[in-house]
Design a protein around this motif. Structure first.
Motif, PDB file in Angstrom:
ATOM      1  N   GLN A  43       0.814  -1.228   0.000  1.00  0.00           N
ATOM      2  CA  GLN A  43       0.000   0.000   0.000  1.00  0.00           C
ATOM      3  C   GLN A  43       0.845   1.274   0.000  1.00  0.00           C
ATOM      4  N   LEU A  44       2.076   1.180   0.486  1.00  0.00           N
ATOM      5  CA  LEU A  44       2.848   2.406   0.708  1.00  0.00           C
ATOM      6  C   LEU A  44       3.103   3.237  -0.557  1.00  0.00           C
ATOM      7  N   PRO A  45       3.370   2.623  -1.725  1.00  0.00           N
ATOM      8  CA  PRO A  45       3.547   3.474  -2.907  1.00  0.00           C
ATOM      9  C   PRO A  45       2.298   4.308  -3.226  1.00  0.00           C
ATOM     10  N   ASP A  46       1.114   3.727  -3.069  1.00  0.00           N
ATOM     11  CA  ASP A  46      -0.119   4.486  -3.307  1.00  0.00           C
ATOM     12  C   ASP A  46      -0.256   5.622  -2.307  1.00  0.00           C
ATOM     13  N   LEU A  47       0.016   5.315  -1.051  1.00  0.00           N
ATOM     14  CA  LEU A  47      -0.085   6.348  -0.017  1.00  0.00           C
ATOM     15  C   LEU A  47       0.942   7.450  -0.267  1.00  0.00           C
ATOM     16  N   TYR A  48       2.112   7.042  -0.752  1.00  0.00           N
ATOM     17  CA  TYR A  48       3.167   8.009  -1.094  1.00  0.00           C
ATOM     18  C   TYR A  48       2.661   8.976  -2.163  1.00  0.00           C
ATOM     19  N   ARG A  49       2.004   8.404  -3.166  1.00  0.00           N
ATOM     20  CA  ARG A  49       1.460   9.249  -4.233  1.00  0.00           C
ATOM     21  C   ARG A  49       0.291  10.089  -3.724  1.00  0.00           C
ATOM     22  N   ASP A  50      -0.538   9.515  -2.839  1.00  0.00           N
ATOM     23  CA  ASP A  50      -1.651  10.287  -2.275  1.00  0.00           C
ATOM     24  C   ASP A  50      -1.135  11.491  -1.488  1.00  0.00           C
ATOM     25  N   ARG A 104      22.921 -10.629  -0.212  1.00  0.00           N
ATOM     26  CA  ARG A 104      23.900 -10.454  -1.294  1.00  0.00           C
ATOM     27  C   ARG A 104      23.241 -10.372  -2.655  1.00  0.00           C
ATOM     28  N   VAL A 105      22.254  -9.471  -2.737  1.00  0.00           N
ATOM     29  CA  VAL A 105      21.630  -9.198  -4.040  1.00  0.00           C
ATOM     30  C   VAL A 105      21.824  -7.715  -4.339  1.00  0.00           C
ATOM     31  N   ALA A 106      21.677  -7.351  -5.595  1.00  0.00           N
ATOM     32  CA  ALA A 106      21.862  -5.950  -5.982  1.00  0.00           C
ATOM     33  C   ALA A 106      20.756  -5.101  -5.353  1.00  0.00           C
ATOM     34  N   PRO A 107      21.114  -3.974  -4.743  1.00  0.00           N
ATOM     35  CA  PRO A 107      20.084  -3.117  -4.154  1.00  0.00           C
ATOM     36  C   PRO A 107      19.220  -2.498  -5.259  1.00  0.00           C
ATOM     37  N   PRO A 108      17.932  -2.285  -4.962  1.00  0.00           N
ATOM     38  CA  PRO A 108      17.046  -1.719  -5.988  1.00  0.00           C
ATOM     39  C   PRO A 108      17.292  -0.226  -6.158  1.00  0.00           C
ATOM     40  N   GLN A 109      16.809   0.307  -7.258  1.00  0.00           N
ATOM     41  CA  GLN A 109      16.816   1.763  -7.453  1.00  0.00           C
ATOM     42  C   GLN A 109      15.968   2.409  -6.377  1.00  0.00           C
ATOM     43  N   ARG A 110      16.337   3.625  -6.024  1.00  0.00           N
ATOM     44  CA  ARG A 110      15.616   4.278  -4.942  1.00  0.00           C
ATOM     45  C   ARG A 110      14.410   5.043  -5.484  1.00  0.00           C
ATOM     46  N   THR A 111      13.469   4.315  -6.057  1.00  0.00           N
ATOM     47  CA  THR A 111      12.175   4.925  -6.374  1.00  0.00           C
ATOM     48  C   THR A 111      11.140   4.125  -5.594  1.00  0.00           C
ATOM     49  N   ILE A 112      10.039   4.767  -5.271  1.00  0.00           N
ATOM     50  CA  ILE A 112       9.114   4.173  -4.323  1.00  0.00           C
ATOM     51  C   ILE A 112       8.536   2.845  -4.831  1.00  0.00           C
ATOM     52  N   GLY A 113       8.191   2.804  -6.121  1.00  0.00           N
ATOM     53  CA  GLY A 113       7.613   1.588  -6.689  1.00  0.00           C
ATOM     54  C   GLY A 113       8.608   0.440  -6.693  1.00  0.00           C
ATOM     55  N   THR A 114       9.847   0.740  -7.066  1.00  0.00           N
ATOM     56  CA  THR A 114      10.888  -0.281  -7.154  1.00  0.00           C
ATOM     57  C   THR A 114      11.218  -0.846  -5.765  1.00  0.00           C
ATOM     58  N   LEU A 115      11.303   0.043  -4.793  1.00  0.00           N
ATOM     59  CA  LEU A 115      11.606  -0.406  -3.428  1.00  0.00           C
ATOM     60  C   LEU A 115      10.516  -1.344  -2.915  1.00  0.00           C
ATOM     61  N   SER A 116       9.263  -0.961  -3.161  1.00  0.00           N
ATOM     62  CA  SER A 116       8.142  -1.770  -2.681  1.00  0.00           C
ATOM     63  C   SER A 116       8.141  -3.150  -3.337  1.00  0.00           C
ATOM     64  N   VAL A 117       8.317  -3.182  -4.648  1.00  0.00           N
ATOM     65  CA  VAL A 117       8.330  -4.461  -5.371  1.00  0.00           C
ATOM     66  C   VAL A 117       9.491  -5.336  -4.887  1.00  0.00           C
ATOM     67  N   PHE A 118      10.645  -4.721  -4.683  1.00  0.00           N
ATOM     68  CA  PHE A 118      11.818  -5.445  -4.200  1.00  0.00           C
ATOM     69  C   PHE A 118      11.538  -6.071  -2.827  1.00  0.00           C
ATOM     70  N   LEU A 119      10.992  -5.258  -1.918  1.00  0.00           N
ATOM     71  CA  LEU A 119      10.724  -5.764  -0.570  1.00  0.00           C
ATOM     72  C   LEU A 119       9.654  -6.850  -0.568  1.00  0.00           C
ATOM     73  N   LEU A 120       8.675  -6.730  -1.449  1.00  0.00           N
ATOM     74  CA  LEU A 120       7.623  -7.746  -1.512  1.00  0.00           C
ATOM     75  C   LEU A 120       8.208  -9.101  -1.898  1.00  0.00           C
ATOM     76  N   ARG A 121       9.270  -9.080  -2.708  1.00  0.00           N
ATOM     77  CA  ARG A 121       9.916 -10.345  -3.084  1.00  0.00           C
ATOM     78  C   ARG A 121      10.618 -10.973  -1.882  1.00  0.00           C
ATOM     79  N   HIS A 122      10.940 -10.149  -0.877  1.00  0.00           N
ATOM     80  CA  HIS A 122      11.730 -10.642   0.254  1.00  0.00           C
ATOM     81  C   HIS A 122      10.966 -10.604   1.581  1.00  0.00           C
ATOM     82  N   THR A 123       9.665 -10.347   1.529  1.00  0.00           N
ATOM     83  CA  THR A 123       8.884 -10.245   2.771  1.00  0.00           C
ATOM     84  C   THR A 123       8.900 -11.559   3.541  1.00  0.00           C
ATOM     85  N   ASP A 124       8.861 -12.650   2.808  1.00  0.00           N
ATOM     86  CA  ASP A 124       8.902 -13.964   3.425  1.00  0.00           C
ATOM     87  C   ASP A 124      10.184 -14.140   4.244  1.00  0.00           C
TER      88      ASP A 124
END
Ligand code: ZN
Ligand code: ZN
Length: 297
Positions: A43-50, A104-124
């Motif tokens: 939800q955070l990217p949407d809230l960021y845009r809101d 030991r993976v490449a850090p994502p670009q620092r844009t809100i959408g990219t960060l969220s998608v990256f973290l969702l892959r690693h939430t588990d």
């Protein structure tokens, strides 16, 4: 091996005298806290845009229309929006950094959408990390903070009790849009976005939450859900105290009428922090009778 959930929501539950959820092997979070973390990050990217909309002044006009006390000063509002945005970027950036370093993976670009998608892959993975509790706490706070800034007074949340879906440890909230013509109240679970009901189904849902046995249970319920709700009945029923404003919104009745009925019918009430709360059960009984009479009349 299972353990006690370390998630923010379960900590809050424990502080309130209720039991925390159990974790599955390898995790530090129960299923509901795990889902809440995922949902929050999503939800955070949407809230960021809101919040950006608020910065641009888009919501201020609507806010003025909804406020009887005249225009609100824009400046503090914008500061809060800018602060919420910075906090969202900072928190998602920090957790992404941790994941990238430790996995030991490449850090994502620092844009809100990219960060969220990256973290969702690693939430588990995060749900099993020693810092999982911190992650749930920070994300939950960000969501609340951003929502308050981006949608001030638009949506009133009313705590209604435990979710009635089998196996779900979430809590149900009535969400009542304020000053938005043509909108309707809804009942939502904070752990699973698919657990959502129309506001008018509240009468049926509350039977399940409150464990009032009835042959005519709601269509959304399964037998397991009813049994679980019945177990949790005393705590859930005791939890439900509503302000006159909440009652007015849930049952679409003028606040003045709510006060009058509460006084005439001596609804149970209690006072906390200078506010009066009424028994939801008493209000419900009253409005059910009125609905029944109007059907017959
Ligand atoms: Zn939990
Ligand atoms: Zn649920």
């Amino acid at each position: 091996m299972t353990g006690t959930c370390e998630g923010h929501e379960c900590r809050v539950r424990e502080a309130g005298g209720r039991a925390a959820g159990r974790t599955a092997a390898g995790y530090r979070l129960c299923g509901a806290c795990h889902r809440r973390l995922t949902l929050g990050i999503r939800q955070l990217p949407d809230l960021y845009r809101d919040c950006e909309q608020v910065l641009g002044g888009a919501s201020v006009k609507g806010l003025r229309e909804r406020t009887s006390g005249g225009p609100l000063p824009g400046a503090p509002f914008n500061a809060a929006a800018a602060e919420a945005r910075a906090a969202i970027m900072g928190v998602l950036g920090a957790w992404s950094g941790l994941v990238a370093q430790e996995r030991r993976v490449a850090p994502p670009q620092r844009t809100i959408g990219t960060l969220s998608v990256f973290l969702l892959r690693h939430t588990d993975w995060l749900a099993g990390h020693p810092a999982a509790a911190e992650a749930t706490r920070e994300v939950a706070r960000l969501v609340v903070k951003a929502r308050r800034v981006a949608h001030p007074e638009q949506v009133r949340r009313i705590a209604l009790g435990a979710c009635v879906e089998p196996g779900c440890d979430g809590r149900l909230f009535g969400t009542v849009p304020v000053g938005v013509p043509g909108s309707h109240p809804a009942v939502r679970c904070d752990a699973d976005p698919l657990h959502v009901w129309a506001g008018h189904q509240w009468t049926q849902l509350r039977r399940l939450i409150g464990g009032v046995s009835t042959a005519n249970t709601a269509s959304t319920a399964s037998t397991a859900g009813t049994a679980k709700a019945a177990d949790a009945a005393p705590a859930a029923a005791a939890d439900r105290w509503l302000t006159a404003t909440d009652i007015s919104r849930l049952w679409n009745t003028p606040v003045g009428t709510v006060y009058r009925l509460a006084s005439e019918q001596r609804w149970r009430r209690h006072h906390r922090s200078g506010r009066t709360y009424y028994s939801e059960a008493d209000a419900h009984e009253c409005f059910s009778r009125r609905a029944e009479r109007s059907r017959q009349g």
